[in-house]
Design a protein around this motif. Structure first.
Motif, PDB file in Angstrom:
ATOM      1  N   ASP A   1       0.430  16.996   0.598  1.00  0.00           N
ATOM      2  CA  ASP A   1       0.557  17.731   1.868  1.00  0.00           C
ATOM      3  C   ASP A   1      -0.751  17.717   2.647  1.00  0.00           C
ATOM      4  OD1 ASP A   1       2.648  18.712   3.198  1.00  0.00           O
ATOM      5  OD2 ASP A   1       3.027  20.368   1.802  1.00  0.00           O
ATOM      6  N   TYR A   2      -1.473  16.659   2.525  1.00  0.00           N
ATOM      7  CA  TYR A   2      -2.750  16.430   3.209  1.00  0.00           C
ATOM      8  C   TYR A   2      -3.831  17.452   2.830  1.00  0.00           C
ATOM      9  CZ  TYR A   2      -0.137  12.955   5.703  1.00  0.00           C
ATOM     10  OH  TYR A   2       0.642  11.857   5.977  1.00  0.00           O
ATOM     11  N   THR A   3      -3.718  17.998   1.610  1.00  0.00           N
ATOM     12  CA  THR A   3      -4.763  18.943   1.170  1.00  0.00           C
ATOM     13  C   THR A   3      -5.834  18.227   0.345  1.00  0.00           C
ATOM     14  OG1 THR A   3      -3.537  19.444  -0.849  1.00  0.00           O
ATOM     15  CG2 THR A   3      -3.139  20.903   1.040  1.00  0.00           C
TER      16      THR A   3
ATOM     17  N   GLU B   1      -3.634   2.942   1.706  1.00  0.00           N
ATOM     18  CA  GLU B   1      -3.115   3.463   0.432  1.00  0.00           C
ATOM     19  C   GLU B   1      -3.583   4.910   0.218  1.00  0.00           C
ATOM     20  OE1 GLU B   1      -4.047   1.202  -3.245  1.00  0.00           O
ATOM     21  OE2 GLU B   1      -4.144   3.183  -4.199  1.00  0.00           O
ATOM     22  N   VAL B   2      -4.845   5.162   0.528  1.00  0.00           N
ATOM     23  CA  VAL B   2      -5.424   6.500   0.332  1.00  0.00           C
ATOM     24  C   VAL B   2      -4.792   7.498   1.302  1.00  0.00           C
ATOM     25  CG1 VAL B   2      -7.573   7.833   0.479  1.00  0.00           C
ATOM     26  CG2 VAL B   2      -7.567   5.594  -0.616  1.00  0.00           C
ATOM     27  N   LYS B   3      -4.598   7.040   2.543  1.00  0.00           N
ATOM     28  CA  LYS B   3      -3.965   7.927   3.535  1.00  0.00           C
ATOM     29  C   LYS B   3      -2.572   8.323   3.051  1.00  0.00           C
ATOM     30  CE  LYS B   3      -6.251   6.240   7.698  1.00  0.00           C
ATOM     31  NZ  LYS B   3      -6.067   5.384   8.864  1.00  0.00           N
ATOM     32  N   ALA B   4      -1.854   7.356   2.461  1.00  0.00           N
ATOM     33  CA  ALA B   4      -0.507   7.653   1.955  1.00  0.00           C
ATOM     34  C   ALA B   4      -0.583   8.634   0.778  1.00  0.00           C
ATOM     35  CB  ALA B   4       0.193   6.363   1.536  1.00  0.00           C
ATOM     36  N   HIS B   5      -1.541   8.407  -0.136  1.00  0.00           N
ATOM     37  CA  HIS B   5      -1.700   9.331  -1.281  1.00  0.00           C
ATOM     38  C   HIS B   5      -1.887  10.774  -0.782  1.00  0.00           C
ATOM     39  CE1 HIS B   5      -1.774   6.025  -3.893  1.00  0.00           C
ATOM     40  NE2 HIS B   5      -3.050   5.912  -4.165  1.00  0.00           N
ATOM     41  N   LYS B   6      -2.692  10.897   0.262  1.00  0.00           N
ATOM     42  CA  LYS B   6      -2.978  12.241   0.794  1.00  0.00           C
ATOM     43  C   LYS B   6      -1.695  12.965   1.181  1.00  0.00           C
ATOM     44  CE  LYS B   6      -6.559  13.961   3.183  1.00  0.00           C
ATOM     45  NZ  LYS B   6      -7.576  14.130   4.215  1.00  0.00           N
TER      46      LYS B   6
ATOM     47  N   HIS C   1       0.816  -1.236   0.000  1.00  0.00           N
ATOM     48  CA  HIS C   1       0.000   0.000   0.000  1.00  0.00           C
ATOM     49  C   HIS C   1       0.839   1.270   0.000  1.00  0.00           C
ATOM     50  CE1 HIS C   1      -3.238  -2.591   0.940  1.00  0.00           C
ATOM     51  NE2 HIS C   1      -2.949  -2.763   2.204  1.00  0.00           N
ATOM     52  N   GLY C   2       2.128   1.148   0.381  1.00  0.00           N
ATOM     53  CA  GLY C   2       2.997   2.324   0.425  1.00  0.00           C
ATOM     54  C   GLY C   2       2.778   3.172   1.667  1.00  0.00           C
ATOM     55  N   VAL C   3       3.610   4.181   1.820  1.00  0.00           N
ATOM     56  CA  VAL C   3       3.457   5.133   2.934  1.00  0.00           C
ATOM     57  C   VAL C   3       3.593   6.554   2.388  1.00  0.00           C
ATOM     58  CG1 VAL C   3       4.328   3.604   4.765  1.00  0.00           C
ATOM     59  CG2 VAL C   3       5.937   5.065   3.529  1.00  0.00           C
ATOM     60  N   SER C   4       3.153   7.505   3.178  1.00  0.00           N
ATOM     61  CA  SER C   4       3.273   8.912   2.777  1.00  0.00           C
ATOM     62  C   SER C   4       4.739   9.336   2.876  1.00  0.00           C
ATOM     63  CB  SER C   4       2.427   9.775   3.722  1.00  0.00           C
ATOM     64  OG  SER C   4       2.978   9.700   5.026  1.00  0.00           O
ATOM     65  N   PRO C   5       5.117  10.411   2.175  1.00  0.00           N
ATOM     66  CA  PRO C   5       6.516  10.876   2.290  1.00  0.00           C
ATOM     67  C   PRO C   5       6.856  11.280   3.723  1.00  0.00           C
ATOM     68  CG  PRO C   5       5.215  12.361   0.897  1.00  0.00           C
ATOM     69  CD  PRO C   5       4.338  11.198   1.229  1.00  0.00           C
ATOM     70  N   GLN C   6       5.855  11.787   4.457  1.00  0.00           N
ATOM     71  CA  GLN C   6       6.079  12.191   5.847  1.00  0.00           C
ATOM     72  C   GLN C   6       6.425  10.971   6.701  1.00  0.00           C
ATOM     73  OE1 GLN C   6       3.459  12.898   3.930  1.00  0.00           O
ATOM     74  NE2 GLN C   6       3.216  15.105   3.845  1.00  0.00           N
ATOM     75  N   MET C   7       5.696   9.886   6.475  1.00  0.00           N
ATOM     76  CA  MET C   7       5.962   8.657   7.226  1.00  0.00           C
ATOM     77  C   MET C   7       7.325   8.075   6.824  1.00  0.00           C
ATOM     78  SD  MET C   7       5.205   6.361   9.363  1.00  0.00           S
ATOM     79  CE  MET C   7       3.499   6.581   9.843  1.00  0.00           C
ATOM     80  N   TYR C   8       7.630   8.150   5.539  1.00  0.00           N
ATOM     81  CA  TYR C   8       8.917   7.626   5.061  1.00  0.00           C
ATOM     82  C   TYR C   8      10.065   8.348   5.788  1.00  0.00           C
ATOM     83  CZ  TYR C   8      12.260   5.484   1.894  1.00  0.00           C
ATOM     84  OH  TYR C   8      13.285   4.726   1.385  1.00  0.00           O
ATOM     85  N   SER C   9       9.948   9.669   5.912  1.00  0.00           N
ATOM     86  CA  SER C   9      10.994  10.445   6.598  1.00  0.00           C
ATOM     87  C   SER C   9      11.118  10.007   8.049  1.00  0.00           C
ATOM     88  CB  SER C   9      10.677  11.933   6.586  1.00  0.00           C
ATOM     89  OG  SER C   9      10.517  12.367   5.298  1.00  0.00           O
ATOM     90  N   LYS C  10       9.973   9.777   8.714  1.00  0.00           N
ATOM     91  CA  LYS C  10      10.010   9.348  10.119  1.00  0.00           C
ATOM     92  C   LYS C  10      10.693   7.986  10.246  1.00  0.00           C
ATOM     93  CE  LYS C  10       5.892  11.651  11.861  1.00  0.00           C
ATOM     94  NZ  LYS C  10       4.496  11.453  12.187  1.00  0.00           N
ATOM     95  N   LEU C  11      10.401   7.091   9.303  1.00  0.00           N
ATOM     96  CA  LEU C  11      11.021   5.760   9.345  1.00  0.00           C
ATOM     97  C   LEU C  11      12.531   5.889   9.144  1.00  0.00           C
ATOM     98  CD1 LEU C  11       8.465   3.631   7.246  1.00  0.00           C
ATOM     99  CD2 LEU C  11       8.792   3.548   9.704  1.00  0.00           C
ATOM    100  N   LYS C  12      12.904   6.782   8.250  1.00  0.00           N
ATOM    101  CA  LYS C  12      14.332   7.001   7.962  1.00  0.00           C
ATOM    102  C   LYS C  12      15.057   7.510   9.210  1.00  0.00           C
ATOM    103  CE  LYS C  12      16.766   8.253   3.873  1.00  0.00           C
ATOM    104  NZ  LYS C  12      16.925   9.187   2.811  1.00  0.00           N
ATOM    105  N   GLU C  13      14.365   8.408   9.914  1.00  0.00           N
ATOM    106  CA  GLU C  13      14.955   8.973  11.149  1.00  0.00           C
ATOM    107  C   GLU C  13      15.261   7.892  12.186  1.00  0.00           C
ATOM    108  OE1 GLU C  13      12.295  11.957  12.684  1.00  0.00           O
ATOM    109  OE2 GLU C  13      12.588  13.171  10.880  1.00  0.00           O
ATOM    110  N   LYS C  14      14.496   6.792  12.158  1.00  0.00           N
ATOM    111  CA  LYS C  14      14.735   5.711  13.117  1.00  0.00           C
ATOM    112  C   LYS C  14      16.106   5.070  12.882  1.00  0.00           C
ATOM    113  CE  LYS C  14      11.863   3.715  15.424  1.00  0.00           C
ATOM    114  NZ  LYS C  14      11.465   3.802  16.846  1.00  0.00           N
ATOM    115  N   GLY C  15      16.590   5.175  11.644  1.00  0.00           N
ATOM    116  CA  GLY C  15      17.939   4.694  11.336  1.00  0.00           C
ATOM    117  C   GLY C  15      18.027   3.214  10.970  1.00  0.00           C
ATOM    118  N   TYR C  16      16.905   2.521  10.885  1.00  0.00           N
ATOM    119  CA  TYR C  16      16.940   1.104  10.490  1.00  0.00           C
ATOM    120  C   TYR C  16      16.788   0.979   8.979  1.00  0.00           C
ATOM    121  CZ  TYR C  16      16.081   0.318  15.461  1.00  0.00           C
ATOM    122  OH  TYR C  16      16.158   0.321  16.823  1.00  0.00           O
TER     123      TYR C  16
END
Ligand code: SF4
Length: 275
Positions: free
Chosen positions: A132-134, A123-128, A71-86
């Motif tokens: 930028d959630y607009t 999937e839809v939440k990620a698309h949003k 389903h993928g993730v939003s770019p915002q979530m991707y950045s948060k996952l990246k910050e975790k460092g795993y």
């Protein structure tokens, strides 16, 4: 009793790919994390949990390599996952990625972005997130008639029905001056829905297999219920009641994108044993 399995029933390309990516990651890491279930099929999720794929609901629970499901993730979530460092193991379906790209493109071009789909679907939440959630999520002709904007860009959840999408676009086109539409419904869904409808039209009863939490399976069930005389949505053969088949001559079986073929065949054999 004639029992027939619909063409294109079961695992789609994107789910198959995600499962293969998860298999390879499990061989390498032994324990990986998935933000939400890898696919919408409780039986498969349970099997993978036993093998080391831990499903988490919050980002704080992630303590190792993380798998992004189809389903993928939003770019915002991707950045948060990246910050975790795993390590991030990205199994986003390429067709979902394409819809994400189109959502972003429409947003960047200044369109009011409309997503046709289920607002609670991951999937839809990620698309949003790509707008930028607009973006506004709509799921009916009535909601389409309430859209007030002059430049509207539309993308669609990949698993939506082609007919319903067409009707919603019809409503929008009557009212919106500049309308740009990306039909992001994926082929697999369209083919599966067509084959299910065709089989339902010559069946007395349709069995639709797949997770009760799977949007594409629920849609298949809707199509089958409208077309066949009777239809049931099940996850396993345990839900089947022999009574359903009284007087039934033709049974059709179809399955959602997250249903493995071994389960389809097990259910086929179970129904055969009843006849
Ligand atoms: S249904 Fe289509 S878009 Fe969704 S995962 Fe499967 S192939 Fe990808």
């Amino acid at each position: 009793m004639v029992i027939e399995i619909a063409e294109n029933a079961g695992f789609c390309y994107g789910v198959m790919r995600a499962i293969e990516i998860a298999d390879r990651a499990l061989e390498k890491h032994k324990k990986i994390y998935s933000f939400g279930p890898i696919i919408h099929n409780p039986q498969v999720v349970e099997e993978y949990e036993k093998r080391g794929l831990k499903v988490v609901e919050s980002i704080d629970e992630i303590k190792g390599p993380v798998l992004i499901r189809s389903h993928g993730v939003s770019p915002q979530m991707y950045s948060k996952l990246k910050e975790k460092g795993y390590e991030i193991i990205d199994a986003t379906c390429p067709f979902v990625k394409e819809a994400q790209r189109y959502a972003k493109q429409l947003y960047d071009e200044g369109y009011k972005v409309i997503i046709f789909g289920d607002k609670d679907h991951p999937e839809v939440k990620a698309h949003k997130g790509f707008t930028d959630y607009t973006a506004v999520v709509i799921n009916s002709e009535e909601e389409a008639n309430n859209i007030k904007a002059t430049r509207v860009g539309v993308v669609c959840q990949t698993t939506q029905s082609v007919e319903r999408f067409g009707r919603v676009i019809g409503c929008l086109s009557k009212r919106i001056r500049e309308l740009k539409v990306f039909n992001t419904i994926c082929d697999a869904t369209e083919k599966r829905q067509k084959a299910a409808k065709e089989l339902a039209s010559r069946s007395d009863l349709m069995i639709v297999i797949g997770g009760k939490n799977s949007a594409n399976t629920r849609k298949l069930y809707e199509i089958c219920r409208e077309t066949a005389k009777k239809a049931y949505h099940i996850e396993t053969e345990k839900e089947i009641k022999p009574d359903w088949f009284k007087g039934v001559k033709r049974v059709g079986i179809t399955a959602g994108a997250s249903t493995p073929s071994y389960l389809i065949h097990r259910i086929y054999n179970y129904i055969k044993s009843l006849s």
